[in-house]
Design a protein around this motif. Sequence first.
Motif, short mmCIF file in Angstrom:
data_model
loop_
_atom_site.label_atom_id
_atom_site.label_comp_id
_atom_site.label_asym_id
_atom_site.label_seq_id
_atom_site.Cartn_x
_atom_site.Cartn_y
_atom_site.Cartn_z
N ASP A 37 -4.57 -11.71 -29.71
CA ASP A 37 -5.05 -12.68 -30.70
C ASP A 37 -6.13 -13.61 -30.18
OD1 ASP A 37 -3.60 -14.30 -29.02
OD2 ASP A 37 -2.43 -15.26 -30.59
N GLY A 38 -6.74 -13.29 -29.05
CA GLY A 38 -7.82 -14.16 -28.58
C GLY A 38 -8.09 -14.05 -27.10
N ALA A 39 -8.88 -14.99 -26.62
CA ALA A 39 -9.27 -15.03 -25.22
C ALA A 39 -8.79 -16.34 -24.60
CB ALA A 39 -10.79 -14.91 -25.09
N TRP A 40 -8.43 -16.27 -23.34
CA TRP A 40 -7.87 -17.41 -22.61
C TRP A 40 -8.53 -17.49 -21.24
CZ3 TRP A 40 -4.08 -20.06 -25.25
CH2 TRP A 40 -3.54 -19.42 -26.36
N SER A 41 -8.50 -18.68 -20.67
CA SER A 41 -8.94 -18.87 -19.29
C SER A 41 -7.79 -19.44 -18.48
CB SER A 41 -10.13 -19.83 -19.21
OG SER A 41 -11.28 -19.23 -19.76
N PHE A 42 -7.44 -18.76 -17.40
CA PHE A 42 -6.39 -19.21 -16.48
C PHE A 42 -7.04 -19.52 -15.14
CE2 PHE A 42 -3.34 -15.88 -18.55
CZ PHE A 42 -3.30 -16.60 -19.72
N LEU A 43 -6.41 -20.39 -14.36
CA LEU A 43 -6.88 -20.70 -13.01
C LEU A 43 -5.89 -20.16 -12.00
CD1 LEU A 43 -8.18 -24.37 -13.31
CD2 LEU A 43 -9.52 -22.27 -13.08
N GLU A 96 -17.92 -9.42 -9.52
CA GLU A 96 -17.56 -9.18 -8.12
C GLU A 96 -18.28 -10.16 -7.19
OE1 GLU A 96 -15.06 -7.28 -7.28
OE2 GLU A 96 -14.83 -6.62 -9.34
N LEU A 97 -19.37 -10.74 -7.67
CA LEU A 97 -20.13 -11.69 -6.87
C LEU A 97 -19.63 -13.11 -7.02
CD1 LEU A 97 -23.71 -10.33 -7.66
CD2 LEU A 97 -22.29 -9.83 -5.66
N GLY A 98 -18.86 -13.39 -8.05
CA GLY A 98 -18.42 -14.75 -8.31
C GLY A 98 -16.92 -14.86 -8.40
N PRO A 99 -16.44 -16.04 -8.79
CA PRO A 99 -15.01 -16.28 -8.83
C PRO A 99 -14.34 -15.83 -10.13
CG PRO A 99 -16.17 -18.29 -9.35
CD PRO A 99 -17.22 -17.24 -9.02
N TRP A 100 -15.07 -15.21 -11.06
CA TRP A 100 -14.49 -14.83 -12.35
C TRP A 100 -13.93 -13.43 -12.29
CZ3 TRP A 100 -13.86 -18.19 -16.25
CH2 TRP A 100 -14.59 -19.38 -16.17
N LYS A 101 -12.75 -13.26 -12.90
CA LYS A 101 -12.12 -11.95 -13.03
C LYS A 101 -11.70 -11.78 -14.48
CE LYS A 101 -12.18 -10.98 -8.62
NZ LYS A 101 -12.99 -9.92 -8.08
N LYS A 102 -11.72 -10.55 -14.97
CA LYS A 102 -11.38 -10.29 -16.37
C LYS A 102 -10.14 -9.41 -16.45
CE LYS A 102 -16.07 -10.86 -17.85
NZ LYS A 102 -17.18 -10.45 -18.65
N PHE A 103 -9.21 -9.82 -17.34
CA PHE A 103 -7.94 -9.12 -17.49
C PHE A 103 -7.54 -9.03 -18.95
CE2 PHE A 103 -7.88 -11.03 -13.32
CZ PHE A 103 -7.35 -10.03 -12.52
N ARG A 104 -6.66 -8.09 -19.23
CA ARG A 104 -5.93 -8.00 -20.49
C ARG A 104 -4.49 -8.34 -20.13
NH1 ARG A 104 -3.10 -3.84 -22.51
NH2 ARG A 104 -4.02 -2.38 -21.06
N ILE A 105 -3.78 -9.02 -21.03
CA ILE A 105 -2.40 -9.42 -20.75
C ILE A 105 -1.46 -8.78 -21.77
CG2 ILE A 105 -2.50 -11.53 -22.13
CD1 ILE A 105 -0.79 -12.86 -19.92
N GLN A 106 -0.29 -8.41 -21.26
CA GLN A 106 0.78 -7.89 -22.10
C GLN A 106 2.05 -8.64 -21.73
OE1 GLN A 106 2.17 -3.94 -21.12
NE2 GLN A 106 2.81 -3.56 -23.22
N VAL A 107 2.80 -9.08 -22.73
CA VAL A 107 4.07 -9.76 -22.50
C VAL A 107 5.15 -8.99 -23.26
CG1 VAL A 107 5.38 -11.90 -22.70
CG2 VAL A 107 2.91 -11.99 -22.28
#
Length: 131
Positions: free
Chosen positions: A53-59, A103-114
């Motif tokens: 249902d959307g996009a999120w940013s986690f640290l 890969e050059l920076g601190p960002w990573k992209k994921f899909r989440i399943q709960v």
Amino acid sequence: MQQNGEQPRDRFSKLLTPLEVEKRTIVFPLNHVAGIFAFEEGRLTCMDVVSGDGAWSFLASFIKDEEIGNVVSISWPQFASEKGLKANDEVCFFKQAADGNEELGPWKKFRIQVRRQIRLFGQNIWGDLMV
């Protein structure tokens, strides 16, 4: 979920503990996420996470702890609160294909399943939460 701690390097998962639900932070042993993240102590990594249902940013951060060992802590207070996560829910992160820049920076992209275990017709089954 694989029981021996060895997971394919494009995903990592675990069952939430009561403390993780309370603190709205999920903790993984470093060996569960090795190869997915390159951590430096004290440096944050940003995770772009897509749910149904959307996009999120986690640290995420790397923590050295003599008691519990080296861990990766992922902070997700808004997601955990809005989704009503509970102890023993299974959370799985799937690494998304690299576009060449992250890969050059601190960002990573994921899909989440709960997933949550429910009792249906006298049997325990796992069902996906709509996240």
